[in-house]
Each structure stands twice: as C-alpha cells, then as structure tokens.
Design a protein around this motif. Structure first.
Motif, short mmCIF file in Angstrom:
data_model
loop_
_atom_site.label_atom_id
_atom_site.label_comp_id
_atom_site.label_asym_id
_atom_site.label_seq_id
_atom_site.Cartn_x
_atom_site.Cartn_y
_atom_site.Cartn_z
N ASP A 113 0.83 -1.20 0.00
CA ASP A 113 0.00 0.00 0.00
C ASP A 113 0.87 1.26 0.00
OD1 ASP A 113 -2.13 -1.67 0.03
OD2 ASP A 113 -2.91 -1.06 1.98
N THR B 59 -10.80 -7.85 6.47
CA THR B 59 -9.56 -7.15 6.13
C THR B 59 -9.20 -7.42 4.68
OG1 THR B 59 -8.81 -7.45 8.41
CG2 THR B 59 -7.15 -6.88 6.78
N SER B 60 -8.72 -6.40 3.98
CA SER B 60 -8.39 -6.54 2.56
C SER B 60 -7.24 -7.53 2.37
CB SER B 60 -7.98 -5.19 1.98
OG SER B 60 -6.73 -4.78 2.49
N ASP C 101 -6.39 -11.10 -5.27
CA ASP C 101 -7.38 -10.26 -4.62
C ASP C 101 -6.83 -8.92 -4.17
OD1 ASP C 101 -9.42 -12.14 -4.93
OD2 ASP C 101 -8.80 -13.21 -3.13
N GLU D 295 -12.66 -12.41 -7.48
CA GLU D 295 -13.25 -11.14 -7.09
C GLU D 295 -14.61 -10.94 -7.75
OE1 GLU D 295 -12.17 -6.40 -7.44
OE2 GLU D 295 -10.55 -7.88 -7.33
N SER E 67 -4.59 -7.14 0.55
CA SER E 67 -3.30 -6.47 0.67
C SER E 67 -2.88 -6.34 2.13
CB SER E 67 -3.36 -5.08 0.02
OG SER E 67 -2.13 -4.41 0.15
N ASN E 68 -3.81 -5.96 2.99
CA ASN E 68 -3.47 -5.83 4.41
C ASN E 68 -3.16 -7.19 5.04
OD1 ASN E 68 -3.69 -3.08 4.34
ND2 ASN E 68 -5.73 -3.00 5.26
N GLU F 6 -6.00 -5.09 -4.28
CA GLU F 6 -6.71 -4.00 -4.94
C GLU F 6 -5.97 -3.53 -6.19
OE1 GLU F 6 -5.97 -4.27 -1.82
OE2 GLU F 6 -7.64 -3.67 -0.51
#
Length: 361
Positions: A88, A233-234, A185, A195, A236-237, A187
């Motif tokens: 990010d 939670t995304s 997945d 997705e 990426s996170n 973003e």
C-alpha cells in the motif's frame, strides 16, 4: 531464511559517553493527516555496535520526517534493514526518499509481479504472462522505483516471508504460500475470477450504525468486537509482514503493520512453534481499525482480559492528525482490558525504549 548481516555501527567516543546505557529505541513517527506507518528502530550496544532498522515510510512527504529523525538522532548511520510491510502506498512511498538519501544495506520487500506465473490462471485469459507482469508493475510504480533505486545503489533485495531473520527480528507472517494466494485479490491487481464471484457485503450506513451501537454497548466486562468482522480485512493488508524481536531489557516487540485476523493467526501459530513469549510492546494493527482484530486473536497475542488497572505492556497506534475517531474505541478498550496501555502518534512521535532514551523527550 537467514541473511548474513554486515558490520554494525561502531560507536564513536561521543556516542559511548552519551549513550552508554542505551539498549534500543522503537520510534513511531507522525505520518501527516491520514493513515500510514513510519517506524525507526535502533538496537545493539557499545561493544557489538548498533543496527538501524526502518519499517515503512508513510506517504511521499513522510520521507523528510524520517530523514530528519535519523539525521538528528543517528547522524552518520547507514540503514542496515529497510522493510516494506506491504504494497500500500501509505506505507511504501516515503521509503523512496529515504533510500535516495541513505546507504541502505538490505531492502526487504515482496514484489507481487515476481509470482505472476503462479497466479496467471486466476485472471481472465486476456493476459499473457508478460502482460500480467507489466500490469502489476504499472499499478505498483512506487515498488518498481524502490527496486530500481536498490539495484542502482547496490542494496540487496530480499523476499519477506515467514521464517526470514531481519537482524534481531523474525518474520512470523506471511507464509509464501498464503502471500501468493492473496495476490489475485489485491486491490492493485487486475480483477480476478475470485473477485467477480465474491458477494458485495454491508453498505456504509449499516456499518456505521452497527459501530455506533457497539460503542454504546461497551463496558469494562462487555466486549463488542466482532468475532468475524465485516467487511473483512483486505487481501493487501492480510499480506502484511509481521515481525517479532526480543530486545534488551526483556522487551519483546511485535510489529503488525495493517495485518488482519488471518495474518495475526498465522503469525501466532508460528510463534507457538518457536515458543516465543507474549510481547510486551505491540503495534496496534491498521491504526486501530475494528476490522483487523477479534477477541480470539487478541487473547492469543495479549492474553485474556485482566482485572481493571492491570499493566502488562504497551501498544502504539500510528494515526494521522485528522483521524480523531482512530484508534476505534472498541479496539483501544480491548487492548486496555488485556493490560496494554495505548498511545497514538497523531502530530507527535512516540518512542519505546530501554536505557536513557532520546535527549529532549
């Protein structure tokens, strides 16, 4: 995966006289008005030397904050280890300026395009392998720039997966397998079949109403954190690097970045295998968001709820000046119930240390 570490910083006579008792500092720097992390860590001693370890750099303008901090408190130091917790931009972009300014020996960074061959089947068939690589790179231009600078300056670039040893820190998550599974997945990757098939969950109004009700229901003996936070939670996170170190004076440090319950559980499982002790200094995940922790995950990492007034450890939350609603009350209360005092950066920087600490603090 272990890396042979270069020589530490040998203390000068001035450093020896002023900092003889200092063992370590973990400094959380302000990141402006919004979200992001910027952490500068020094550990070691006068005999073996000191190591400088930078984790994340906030957005582009946070670079100057980090540079000024290092120039003020660690003049003439190089950076032994620079860690990008995840892809990010509020964690990675500021590191470009830091890498330009300082000699950095090791850059620890996962580059999702390196695993394009392993995830190509998840996309819509209109990508060649090189096309997917190019697309992912275009969406992560700041990681590409970090890579370019590192290669230009002779900085060694390493993957950051479970089991890696970064100086005194052990990487507990992500595992390589889970990281690769998350890439479709992200973003900032093209839309994948997974997705497209995923149901859309929870409107903003409903989420706000539920949060307000939960906050009103909070009492010392009533915890309203969700067991299964929605939206989750995304990806990426959940790919965040989770690091643990045992430093001097019995300090046990857990750095979590923006990781969520899945990554924290994976990290706890690996910590159990390594028989690591409960940390007494913990970074509050994702600026204190309710979507990143659950009661069960906190019980595993911090222990069960304690009698009111118990002090077990400390938690720092990195949050911008214009985010007064973070850390979320439910999350802050959950940490306090387990004996962890909570402090937030906002417009100031925070230092967790053993020894004399920084002059003027």
């Amino acid at each position: 995966m272990a890396v042979q570490v270069e020589s530490a910083h040998s203390p000068t006579s001035n450093q020896s006289s002023e900092r003889e008792a200092m063992a370590y500092e973990v400094d959380f720097l302000p990141v402006g008005d919004s979200f992001g992390d910027a952490i500068v860590i020094r550990y070691g001693d006068d005999t073996a030397g000191y190591y400088l370890h930078v984790v994340d750099g906030g957005r582009t303008d946070t670079a100057q904050t980090i540079i000024q901090h290092i120039d003020t408190y660690y003049p003439n130091y190089f950076i032994n280890h620079m860690v990008v917790s995840h892809a990010d931009n509020d964690h990675a972009c500021g590191l470009i300026g830091v890498l330009e300014r300082f000699d950095v020996k090791h850059l620890w960074m996962n580059r999702p395009w390196l695993y394009a061959r392993e995830v190509l089947q998840h996309f819509h068939g209109n990508f060649t392998l090189q096309g997917l690589i190019d697309d992912i790179k275009e969406r992560h231009s700041y990681l590409v720039e970090l890579e370019r600078l590192a290669l230009q300056k002779g900085t060694q670039i390493h993957e950051v997966f479970q089991g890696a040893q970064i100086g005194r820190f052990t990487v507990l998550a992500p595992s390589r397998q889970r990281y690769v599974e998350l890439i479709p997945d992200f973003e900032k990757t093209p839309t994948s079949y997974k997705e497209d098939a995923a149901p859309k969950q929870f409107g903003l109004l409903k989420a706000l109403m539920e949060a307000a009700k939960a906050w009103l229901d909070e009492k010392w003996d009533i915890e309203t954190l969700a067991d299964n936070p929605q939206p989750p939670t995304s990806a990426s996170n959940e790919s965040c690097v989770v690091q643990y170190a045992e430093l001097e004076s019995g300090s046990r440090v857990l750095l979590t970045a923006d990781v969520g319950p899945v990554g924290l559980t994976e990290a706890a499982d690996y910590a159990a295998v390594l028989r690591l002790q409960t940390p007494n200094f913990v970074q509050m995940p994702h600026h204190g968001s309710r979507h990143n922790v659950t009661p069960a995950v906190l019980d595993r990492w911090l222990g069960p709820r304690k009698p009111e007034g118990t002090h077990v450890g400390t938690s720092f939350c990195s949050i911008g000046a214009n985010k007064p609603d973070y850390p979320r009350g439910q999350v802050k209360n959950a940490f306090i119930r387990r004996g962890y005092k909570v402090y937030a950066t906002r417009t100031k920087w925070l230092s967790h240390y053993a020894g004399n600490g920084h002059s003027g603090m």
